[in-house]
Scaffold this active site. Structure first.
Site, short mmCIF file in Angstrom:
data_model
loop_
_atom_site.label_atom_id
_atom_site.label_comp_id
_atom_site.label_asym_id
_atom_site.label_seq_id
_atom_site.Cartn_x
_atom_site.Cartn_y
_atom_site.Cartn_z
N LEU A 11 0.83 -1.21 0.00
CA LEU A 11 0.00 0.00 0.00
C LEU A 11 0.86 1.26 0.00
O LEU A 11 0.77 2.10 0.90
CB LEU A 11 -0.97 -0.03 1.18
CG LEU A 11 -2.01 -1.16 1.13
CD1 LEU A 11 -2.84 -1.20 2.42
CD2 LEU A 11 -2.94 -0.99 -0.08
N MET A 68 0.93 4.13 -5.21
CA MET A 68 0.21 3.50 -6.31
C MET A 68 -0.74 2.42 -5.81
O MET A 68 -1.87 2.29 -6.26
CB MET A 68 1.19 2.89 -7.32
CG MET A 68 2.01 3.89 -8.09
SD MET A 68 1.01 4.83 -9.25
CE MET A 68 0.85 3.66 -10.59
N ARG A 80 3.07 -4.60 4.57
CA ARG A 80 3.98 -5.24 5.53
C ARG A 80 3.92 -4.56 6.90
O ARG A 80 3.55 -3.38 7.00
CB ARG A 80 5.40 -5.21 4.99
CG ARG A 80 5.91 -3.81 4.90
CD ARG A 80 7.28 -3.74 4.33
NE ARG A 80 7.64 -2.32 4.25
CZ ARG A 80 8.80 -1.86 3.86
NH1 ARG A 80 9.73 -2.70 3.46
NH2 ARG A 80 9.05 -0.58 3.83
N SER A 111 0.63 2.58 -16.14
CA SER A 111 1.04 3.98 -16.31
C SER A 111 -0.08 4.93 -15.91
O SER A 111 -1.25 4.64 -16.08
CB SER A 111 1.40 4.25 -17.77
OG SER A 111 1.72 5.63 -17.92
N LYS A 116 6.01 -1.17 -21.47
CA LYS A 116 5.95 -0.09 -20.46
C LYS A 116 7.31 0.61 -20.38
O LYS A 116 7.39 1.83 -20.24
CB LYS A 116 5.55 -0.65 -19.09
CG LYS A 116 5.59 0.40 -17.97
CD LYS A 116 4.65 1.53 -18.24
CE LYS A 116 4.60 2.70 -17.31
NZ LYS A 116 5.59 3.08 -16.43
N HIS A 119 7.47 2.82 -23.29
CA HIS A 119 6.57 3.95 -22.97
C HIS A 119 7.37 4.99 -22.19
O HIS A 119 7.32 6.19 -22.48
CB HIS A 119 5.37 3.43 -22.15
CG HIS A 119 4.58 4.50 -21.44
ND1 HIS A 119 5.04 5.15 -20.32
CD2 HIS A 119 3.36 5.04 -21.70
CE1 HIS A 119 4.14 6.03 -19.92
NE2 HIS A 119 3.11 5.99 -20.74
N LYS A 141 14.59 6.57 -12.45
CA LYS A 141 14.51 5.30 -11.70
C LYS A 141 14.96 4.13 -12.55
O LYS A 141 14.74 2.97 -12.18
CB LYS A 141 13.08 5.08 -11.21
CG LYS A 141 12.64 6.07 -10.16
CD LYS A 141 11.70 5.41 -9.16
CE LYS A 141 11.02 6.42 -8.26
NZ LYS A 141 9.93 7.13 -8.97
C1 6PG Z 1 4.05 6.26 -15.67
C2 6PG Z 1 5.42 6.78 -15.30
C3 6PG Z 1 5.85 6.15 -14.02
C4 6PG Z 1 6.98 6.88 -13.33
C5 6PG Z 1 8.33 6.48 -13.80
C6 6PG Z 1 9.21 7.63 -14.20
O1 6PG Z 1 3.92 5.77 -16.77
O2 6PG Z 1 3.15 6.37 -14.85
O3 6PG Z 1 6.33 6.48 -16.31
O4 6PG Z 1 6.07 4.81 -14.28
O5 6PG Z 1 6.80 8.24 -13.32
O6 6PG Z 1 8.88 5.85 -12.70
O7 6PG Z 1 10.51 7.22 -14.22
P1 6PG Z 1 11.77 8.11 -13.84
O8 6PG Z 1 11.76 8.26 -12.35
O9 6PG Z 1 12.89 7.29 -14.34
O10 6PG Z 1 11.63 9.43 -14.52
#
Ligand code: 6PG
Length: 621
Positions: free
Chosen positions: A165, A168, A188, A288, A343, A346, A417
């Site tokens: 939780l 997202m 957890r 997303s 994804k 994307h 990320k």
């Molecule tokens: C989405 C975003 C989501 C997130 C990523 C961004 O589609 O909702 O892409 O997945 O914002 O983690 O990645 P960075 O932190 O690498 O910019």
């Protein structure tokens, strides 16, 4: 359900009294033709049964409109249950009264005036395909115990589990619950920092009043109806593996785990294979839309086994965003890690779309506009070139912090990320020139060297005097041009991966589920849905060719002026360079081949020899 003699009519009637909902004995609904056949002692075949099962399905559908009902029916095969389930999959609860051949024979023999040949019973035992999704009850229990067990399980079982939780996970839980799904939620337990998270969360929102909250894994798993469907919303990486390890001891054959994190598609394939060896289905789901998308409707890209996908489809379609025709922005993409792969791409496209807007910001700023003025210029672009990222950029630019704009106070080091990095690795590994994704990623990496940039800005101070002579309309055209090239490269990468991995991906359907809910939704994406029906290469579509031809002269002018003015616009620049390289029939790669052959005898092919023969030249003589 269950074989003849398992007690389904008796139990059905008792349950009906207890629960105060009507009971129907399936045997009373046979059509005349079946009755005639049975009275002659002839066995019914599948064809006879299908008509009868359809009648029962209609009955169930009608009853469901009022409230609910109990139907007793042998329902021995999966295909029979599929018919009974049509249109009511989310509402059906199966109760399987299970006993051994000996036990059932014994029960039948004890009944007065009841005879059934052991041959006929044996044939039912041979036919039965035991359901994995049923509340399974041992017929040897007393009727009282059976009734209690069924009612307890009907009350306590949820249809779907949500593990994790975080931001997202919470939004998706609320989304699922608001669609009337009965869900179990787990977070957890970490002493002093994460205690009773699920229980407290449930109390926060009205729509969660029917959810079951847990902070022990075993109780969470046991509360979910089989085959269990569990969506994991945890940080991608090692945490995903440790969550799988912790869940495994409590799962049963046929359960479905869905990984909704931004996981690496190679890891998804490994996890898919590993869990397959444990008889657990694994679905890698690209989700997303960020926090708001998760709550109001994300775009969902699912990869894995199609049969498992079908079981989770009703839940994920219901919570997903809807396209302009009200169809869910949720689709089965293909096998293994394909959902996470698309994804990832994307996000690669997202990195470029963000970078292009950042470069537009650089240009408009250097022309003397303040953030509010830039926002007003971008506002005008919405009518021809709208996108979610354009809209949020306008909001961002307008945000004030005291007397200044907030944007002016934000440290100019872009984080990430990992998905842009993986996209760049994947495009290199597959040998696809998605150069804009690399340029946008490297622009973020460059930004990170803040201190060194400050020094370099002094060492290489610009003494350019020329001024930009481009108009806002020119910048818009350049931006439109670069966006087309960006999308071409992203979809090309997906197309090539699909061929390499034999995923058979559908680009039109993929662009359709990206028309809403996701971060890269845009008006342009809506156009791709139609274009990808007739080609998998955007650069061959007549409309796209026409647009590129119209926009390119302006894009060239803008990019050259930016370079003359020392403005960093690596992605806009790359869009032109890529097209220049790509639209060159005879390239300089002949020289590269000659150089390779010169120092390494790597050989080359000749354009005047169609046999693909390899030549080597002794270059020094
Ligand atoms: C989405 C975003 C989501 C997130 C990523 C961004 O589609 O909702 O892409 O997945 O914002 O983690 O990645 P960075 O932190 O690498 O910019």
């Amino acid at each position: 359900m269950g074989v003849s003699g398992c007690g389904k009519s008796t139990i059905g009637q008792l349950l009906s009294n207890e629960m105060n909902i009507p009971f129907f004995d399936g045997d009373d609904y046979h059509p005349e033709s079946n009755i005639a056949k049975m009275s002659k002692g002839e066995a019914l075949n599948d064809h006879d049964r299908f008509g009868w099962l359809k009648i029962l399905n209609k009955l169930a559908n009608t009853q469901l409109k009022n409230s609910s009902c109990i139907i007793a029916c042998s329902a021995l095969k999966n295909s029979y249950r599929d018919i009974l389930n049509e249109g009511i999959q989310n509402s059906t609860k199966w109760v399987f009264l299970k006993g051994s051949f000996e036990q059932i024979t014994d029960r039948i023999n004890k009944r007065k005036n009841h005879f059934m040949s052991s041959e006929l019973l044996q044939s039912q035992f041979n036919t039965i395909e035991e359901p994995t999704e049923a509340i399974t009850i041992d017929v040897n229990l007393s009727t009282k115990q059976i009734i209690k067990k069924v009612i307890d399980q009907l009350k306590n079982n949820s249809e779907f589990g949500l593990f994790g939780l975080g931001v997202m996970g919470k939004s998706l839980a609320r989304n699922l619950a608001s669609k009337e799904f009965k869900i179990s939620m787990f977070n957890r337990h970490v002493k002093d920092s994460e205690e009773n998270v699920a229980i407290h969360f449930k109390d926060e929102f009205e729509e969660l009043s029917n959810t079951l909250p847990f902070d022990t894994i075993e109780a969470f798993v046991n509360s979910i109806k089989k085959p269990r469907k569990i969506l994991m919303m945890v940080n991608a990486g090692n945490i995903t593996d440790s969550v799988i390890k912790n869940l495994l001891p409590f799962l049963s054959k046929g359960d479905i785990l869905i990984d909704g994190g931004n996981s690496n598609y190679n890891k998804t394939k490994e996890r898919f294979d590993y869990l397959k060896s444990k008889n657990i289905h694994f679905i890698g789901a690209g989700v997303s839309g960020g926090e708001e998308g998760a709550l109001k409707g994300p775009s969902i890209m699912l990869g894995g086994n199609k049969e498992a996908y079908k079981k989770v489809e009703p839940f994920l379609e219901a919570i997903s965003a809807k396209d302009k025709n009200s169809l869910p922005c949720c689709a089965y993409i293909g096998p293994e890690g394909s959902g996470h792969f698309v994804k990832m791409v994307h996000n690669g496209i997202e990195y470029v779309e963000m970078q292009l807007l950042a470069e537009v910001f650089v240009i408009l700023k250097s022309s003397g506009n303040n953030p509010d003025e830039i926002a007003s210029i971008l506002e005008l672009w919405k009518s021809t070139t709208n996108s979610y990222l354009l809209e949020i950029t306008i909001d961002i630019l307008r945000k004030k912090d005291g007397n200044d704009w907030l944007i002016n106070k934000i440290m100019d080091k872009a984080g990430n990320k990992g998905t842009g990095n993986w996209t760049t690795i994947a495009t290199a590994q597959l040998g696809v020139p998605s150069t804009m994704i690399a340029s946008a990623l490297f622009a973020r990496y460059t930004s990170f060297y803040k201190e060194e940039r400050i020094t370099a800005s002094k060492n290489f101070e610009s003494n350019t005097v020329s001024k930009l002579t481009i108009t806002n309309e020119d910048i818009l055209k350049t931006y439109q041009f670069a966006r087309i090239i960006n999308h071409h490269q992203g979809f090309k990468l997906i197309e090539e991966a699909s061929k390499s991995y034999k995923w058979n991906l559908n680009l039109s359907e993929l662009s359709r589920i990206w028309t809403n809910g996701c971060i890269i939704k845009s008006d342009l994406m809506i156009e791709f849905v139609t274009i990808f029906k007739s080609t998998s290469n955007l650069l061959t579509d007549p409309e796209i060719i026409k647009k590129i031809k119209e926009l390119k002269p302006t894009a060239k002018k803008v990019v050259s002026e930016c370079i003359l003015n020392d403005l960093p616009i690596s992605s806009l620049n790359e869009s032109i360079n890529f097209l220049n390289s790509f639209a060159t029939a005879n390239s300089s790669a002949n020289l590269i081949q000659a150089q390779r052959d010169y120092f390494g005898a790597h050989t080359y092919q000749r354009i005047d020899d169609k046999s693909n023969k390899n030549y080597h030249t002794n270059w020094k003589n």
